[in-house]
Scaffold this motif. Structure first.
Motif, short mmCIF file in Angstrom:
data_model
loop_
_atom_site.label_atom_id
_atom_site.label_comp_id
_atom_site.label_asym_id
_atom_site.label_seq_id
_atom_site.Cartn_x
_atom_site.Cartn_y
_atom_site.Cartn_z
N GLU A 1 0.82 -1.20 0.00
CA GLU A 1 0.00 0.00 0.00
C GLU A 1 0.87 1.26 0.00
N ALA A 2 2.03 1.20 0.67
CA ALA A 2 2.93 2.36 0.70
C ALA A 2 3.47 2.66 -0.69
N ARG A 3 3.78 1.63 -1.46
CA ARG A 3 4.27 1.90 -2.82
C ARG A 3 3.12 2.37 -3.71
N MET A 4 1.90 1.92 -3.45
CA MET A 4 0.76 2.41 -4.23
C MET A 4 0.57 3.90 -4.01
N LEU A 5 0.70 4.34 -2.75
CA LEU A 5 0.61 5.78 -2.46
C LEU A 5 1.73 6.53 -3.16
N ALA A 6 2.94 5.96 -3.14
CA ALA A 6 4.08 6.63 -3.79
C ALA A 6 3.84 6.79 -5.28
N ALA A 7 3.19 5.79 -5.89
CA ALA A 7 2.89 5.88 -7.33
C ALA A 7 1.95 7.04 -7.62
N GLU A 8 1.20 7.47 -6.60
CA GLU A 8 0.30 8.62 -6.76
C GLU A 8 0.98 9.92 -6.34
N GLY A 9 2.28 9.84 -5.96
CA GLY A 9 3.02 11.05 -5.60
C GLY A 9 3.22 11.26 -4.12
N ASP A 10 2.67 10.40 -3.27
CA ASP A 10 2.80 10.54 -1.82
C ASP A 10 3.88 9.56 -1.34
N THR A 11 5.12 10.05 -1.20
CA THR A 11 6.25 9.16 -0.90
C THR A 11 6.64 9.16 0.57
N ARG A 12 5.75 9.58 1.45
CA ARG A 12 6.14 9.74 2.87
C ARG A 12 6.56 8.41 3.52
N PHE A 13 6.10 7.27 2.98
CA PHE A 13 6.46 5.99 3.61
C PHE A 13 7.62 5.30 2.91
N ARG A 14 8.28 5.99 2.00
CA ARG A 14 9.44 5.42 1.33
C ARG A 14 10.57 5.31 2.36
N LEU A 15 11.09 4.09 2.57
CA LEU A 15 12.10 3.89 3.62
C LEU A 15 13.49 4.30 3.16
N GLY A 16 13.72 4.25 1.83
CA GLY A 16 15.04 4.62 1.31
C GLY A 16 15.34 3.85 0.05
N PRO A 17 16.50 4.12 -0.57
CA PRO A 17 16.90 3.34 -1.75
C PRO A 17 17.35 1.95 -1.33
N VAL A 18 17.27 1.00 -2.26
CA VAL A 18 17.51 -0.40 -1.94
C VAL A 18 18.95 -0.66 -1.53
N GLN A 19 19.86 0.26 -1.82
CA GLN A 19 21.26 0.10 -1.39
C GLN A 19 21.43 0.39 0.11
N THR A 20 20.40 0.92 0.77
CA THR A 20 20.47 1.25 2.20
C THR A 20 20.51 -0.03 3.03
N PRO A 21 21.45 -0.17 3.96
CA PRO A 21 21.48 -1.38 4.79
C PRO A 21 20.16 -1.58 5.55
N TYR A 22 19.85 -2.84 5.80
CA TYR A 22 18.59 -3.21 6.48
C TYR A 22 18.41 -2.42 7.79
N ARG A 23 19.49 -2.33 8.57
CA ARG A 23 19.38 -1.66 9.87
C ARG A 23 18.93 -0.21 9.70
N ASP A 24 19.48 0.47 8.70
CA ASP A 24 19.13 1.87 8.50
C ASP A 24 17.69 2.01 7.96
#
Ligand code: SF4
Length: 505
Positions: free
Chosen positions: A378-401
Motif C-alpha cells: 500500500e505504501a508503494r501504491m501511495l508513492a505511485a500517486e506522488g505521496d512518498t512519505r512511507f518510502r524507507l530509502g533506496p535499496v542500497q540502504t542497509p537493512y538496519r538503516d
C-alpha cells in the motif's frame, strides 16, 4: 511504587480476587449481555448482572463462575502472586511474529501489464512502455536486504504489473537467492501473483522446480470477471481459467490460489461468486473489498460502496458458504478464517494487515522496480500517486538503516492498537490490527480516527457477525468454523464441542 521482582506483581485485591486486564462491549441486539475479552485473547459472554458483580468485586471467589473467569485469565483469586509466567507465555505466543522481523519480501519486477482493470491499485503501465522493469543491480541489492533480515522463514513474492512480463528477472532473482541460500540456509517459499495469462511451459517448469505458490485473480463467473478485468479481446476469464488449468497440471492444485476483488457490480452476486469458486475446485476464497489506492481511488464513485453495502453482501456470502460446506463442499472464506483463528486459538496469524504492532515494515519489505524500498504494498501504491512519505530509502540502504528510518518511526508510533485512541479499550482489540498506512490513505492521519474510519467500521461489523455466531453456538456453524480454522473437512469435526476451543462462551 516499590520495586517487585518479576512474578510477584500485586495489584489491589477486592473481595477475595483481583481483576486482570480486560475489555468489554455489547453485541447489537444483546443489550443485557456483555462480551468480555482478555489480553490472552480468551473471551466470555456474561449476563449484565454477573458482569457488574465481577467488575465490582462482588463475586464469591469460590463460585464456579469465579473459577471459570480465572481459567480465562480475567481475574486472579486469593492474595498470592499472580502467575505472570502464564500471561507472558500467552503474550509471547500471540506476538510471536515480532521475533522474526520482516518475513515477507515483495519484489515488484515490472509495472507493465496487459490488463486495464477498473480497480487496479498499482497504477500499472502499458505492456509496451519502457523504463518500468527492475534492473539487475536493483535486484541484486534487494537480495542483499532479504538476507540481512533475521527471519529464518522467508516468503519471496513477485508482483507487478504483470510479473510474467519480466520472467527473465524473476529467474535471475530466484537463482541468485538459491545460490546464496546454500550457505545462509533459510527456509524460503516463492510466490507469484499473476494473471497467469499466456504462462508458458518453460515458466511452469521453472516454477515447479522451485516449488512456487501461484496466486491469481478470479472475480467470479465470466461476465463479472470480464467486466472487472477488461481486455480488448474480452476473454480475460477464459484466459485465467486456461492459466489455472495449466498451473494446476504442472504444480498441483494445492499450489494455485485465487483472490476476488469486489466491485459494486459484484455485490449483487454473492452466491454465484461462491459457487463459481466451488465449481472451479478452489478450497479458499478471499472476499476482498476495494482498496483506496491507485486507479481504484479514482473509480471509487463508480465502483465503490459503503461498509453497510459490503457487509450485506458478506452476510449473504457467509450464509451461503456455511450451507455449501455443510453439504460437503470444502471452501473457506479467508478473512473470516483469519479472524476466527485469532479468536479461537492462542496463536498469532501471518496476515500482515492485521497485526499489532503493525505488519508494515516489521513484517513486510517491498522492493519496487525503480529501487525504492517500502514497508508495504500500500505504501508503494501511495508513492505511485506522488505521496512518498512511507518510502524507507533506496535499496542500497542497509537493512538496519531502513528499519531505523523516519517513516518506520512514524509507523511504530501509530501502529499499536494497544495504545491507539478508540482501539485501546475496544472489546475486539486482542484480535484486531493497526494499519497506519491505510489510516493515512483514508483519513490523512496515520493515527486514524476510529469513529469515522471505514477500516474500523468493517472490522467492527466483521467481529460482531462472527461473535454473534459464536454466541448462538449453532453446532453446524461451529463445525464449519472449526473446519476452517483447523483446515479439515466439516465431517471430521463432528464430535468436537465448543468447550475444546481456546475460549468459553
Ligand atoms: S480498529 Fe476498530 S475494531 Fe479494530 S481494535 Fe480498533 S476500534 Fe476495535
Amino acid at each position: 511504587m516499590k520495586f517487585q521482582p518479576p512474578g510477584t506483581f500485586r495489584p489491589q485485591a477486592g473481595n477475595g480476587y483481583r481483576l486482570l486486564p480486560f475489555r468489554f462491549g455489547r453485541l447489537p441486539g444483546r443489550a443485557d449481555e456483555v462480551l468480555i475479552t482478555g489480553d490472552s485473547g480468551r473471551f466470555v459472554f456474561l449476563p449484565e448482572t454477573d458482569f457488574l458483580a465481577f467488575a465490582q468485586h462482588r463475586l464469591d471467589p469460590d463460585t464456579s463462575l469465579a473459577m471459570d473467569l480465572e481459567g480465562l485469565d480475567l481475574l486472579h483469586r486469593g492474595g498470592g502472586p499472580i502467575p505472570l509466567e502464564r500471561h507472558v507465555v500467552a503474550w509471547r505466543t500471540r506476538k510471536a511474529f515480532l521475533f522474526d522481523g520482516p518475513s515477507l519480501h515483495i519484489f515488484v519486477v515490472t509495472l507493465r501489464c496487459h490488463h486495464s482493470c477498473r480497480y487496479c491499485q498499482v497504477s500499472r503501465q502499458a505492456e509496451s512502455d519502457a523504463g518500468y522493469d527492475m534492473d539487475a543491480a536493483t535486484a541484486s541489492a534487494a537480495v542483499d536486504r532479504l538476507f540481512e533480515s533475521p527471519a529464518r522463514q522467508l516468503t519471496v513474492e513477485f508482483q507487478g504489473g504483470e510479473p510474467l512480463l519480466a520472467f527473465a528477472r524473476i529467474r535471475g532473482i530466484v537463482e541468485d537467492i538459491v545460490a546464496r541460500n546454500r550457505s545462509r540456509r533459510r527456509a524460503i517459499t516463492f510466490v507469484l501473483a499473476s494473471t497467469l495469462h499466456g504462462i508458458t511451459g518453460e515458466q511452469l517448469a521453472f516454477f515447479r522446480e522451485h516449488r512456487f505458490e501461484l496466486s491469481t485473480s478470479l472475480d467470479g463467473p465470466a461476465a463479472l470477471h470480464n467486466l472487472n478485468r477488461p481486455l480488448p479481446t474480452r476473454d480475460s476469464h477464459a484466459r485465467t481459467m486456461t492459466g489455472i488449468a495449466a498451473a494446476r497440471a504442472a504444480l498441483g492444485a494445492d499450489h494455485v490460489n485465487a483472490l476476488t476483488t469486489l466491485t459494486r457490480a459484484s455485490l449483487a452476486h454473492p452466491e454465484a461468486i461462491v459457487d463459481h469458486y466451488i465449481e472451479q475446485g478452489f478450497t479458499s476464497i478471499f472476499l476482498r473489498p476495494l482498496s483506496p489506492y491507485g486507479f481504484a481511488r479514482r473509480g471509487l464513485a463508480r465502483m465503490g460502496y459503503t461498509t453497510g453495502e459490503f457487509m450485506a453482501f458478506y452476510r449473504r456470502a457467509l450464509t451461503h458458504l456455511i450451507r455449501r460446506n455443510l453439504e460437503g463442499h470444502v471452501l473457506a472464506e479467508a478473512y473470516a478464517t483469519l479472524l476466527l483463528s485469532s479468536i479461537l486459538t492462542p496463536f498469532a496469524h501471518g496476515y500482515m494487515d492485521l497485526r499489532s504492532p503493525t505488519g508494515a515494515g516489521l513484517g513486510v519489505l517491498l522492493y519496487d522496480y525503480d529501487g525504492a524500498v517500502y514497508p508495504s504494498d500500500e505504501a508503494r501504491m501511495l508513492a505511485a500517486e506522488g505521496d512518498t512519505r512511507f518510502r524507507l530509502g533506496p535499496v542500497q540502504t542497509p537493512y538496519r538503516d531502513l528499519m531505523l528510518s523516519e517513516p518506520m518511526q512514524t509507523l511504530l508510533a501509530a501502529g499499536l492498537t494497544e495504545s491507539l485512541a478508540g482501539c485501546a479499550d475496544c472489546v475486539f482489540q486482542p484480535y484486531c490490527g493497526a494499519d497506519p498506512i491505510d489510516a493515512h490513505a483514508r483519513q490523512a492521519d496515520v493515527y486514524g480516527h476510529r469513529p469515522t474510519s471505514a477500516f474500523c467500521a468493517r472490522q467492527t461489523a466483521m467481529f460482531e457477525l462472527l461473535f454473534g455466531h459464536l454466541r448462538e453456538g449453532d453446532p453446524d456453524v461451529m463445525r464449519v468454523f472449526q473446519s476452517w480454522v483447523q483446515r479439515r473437512r466439516v465431517a471430521e469435526i463432528r464430535d468436537e464441542s465448543p468447550e475444546t476451543t481456546h475460549a468459553a462462551a
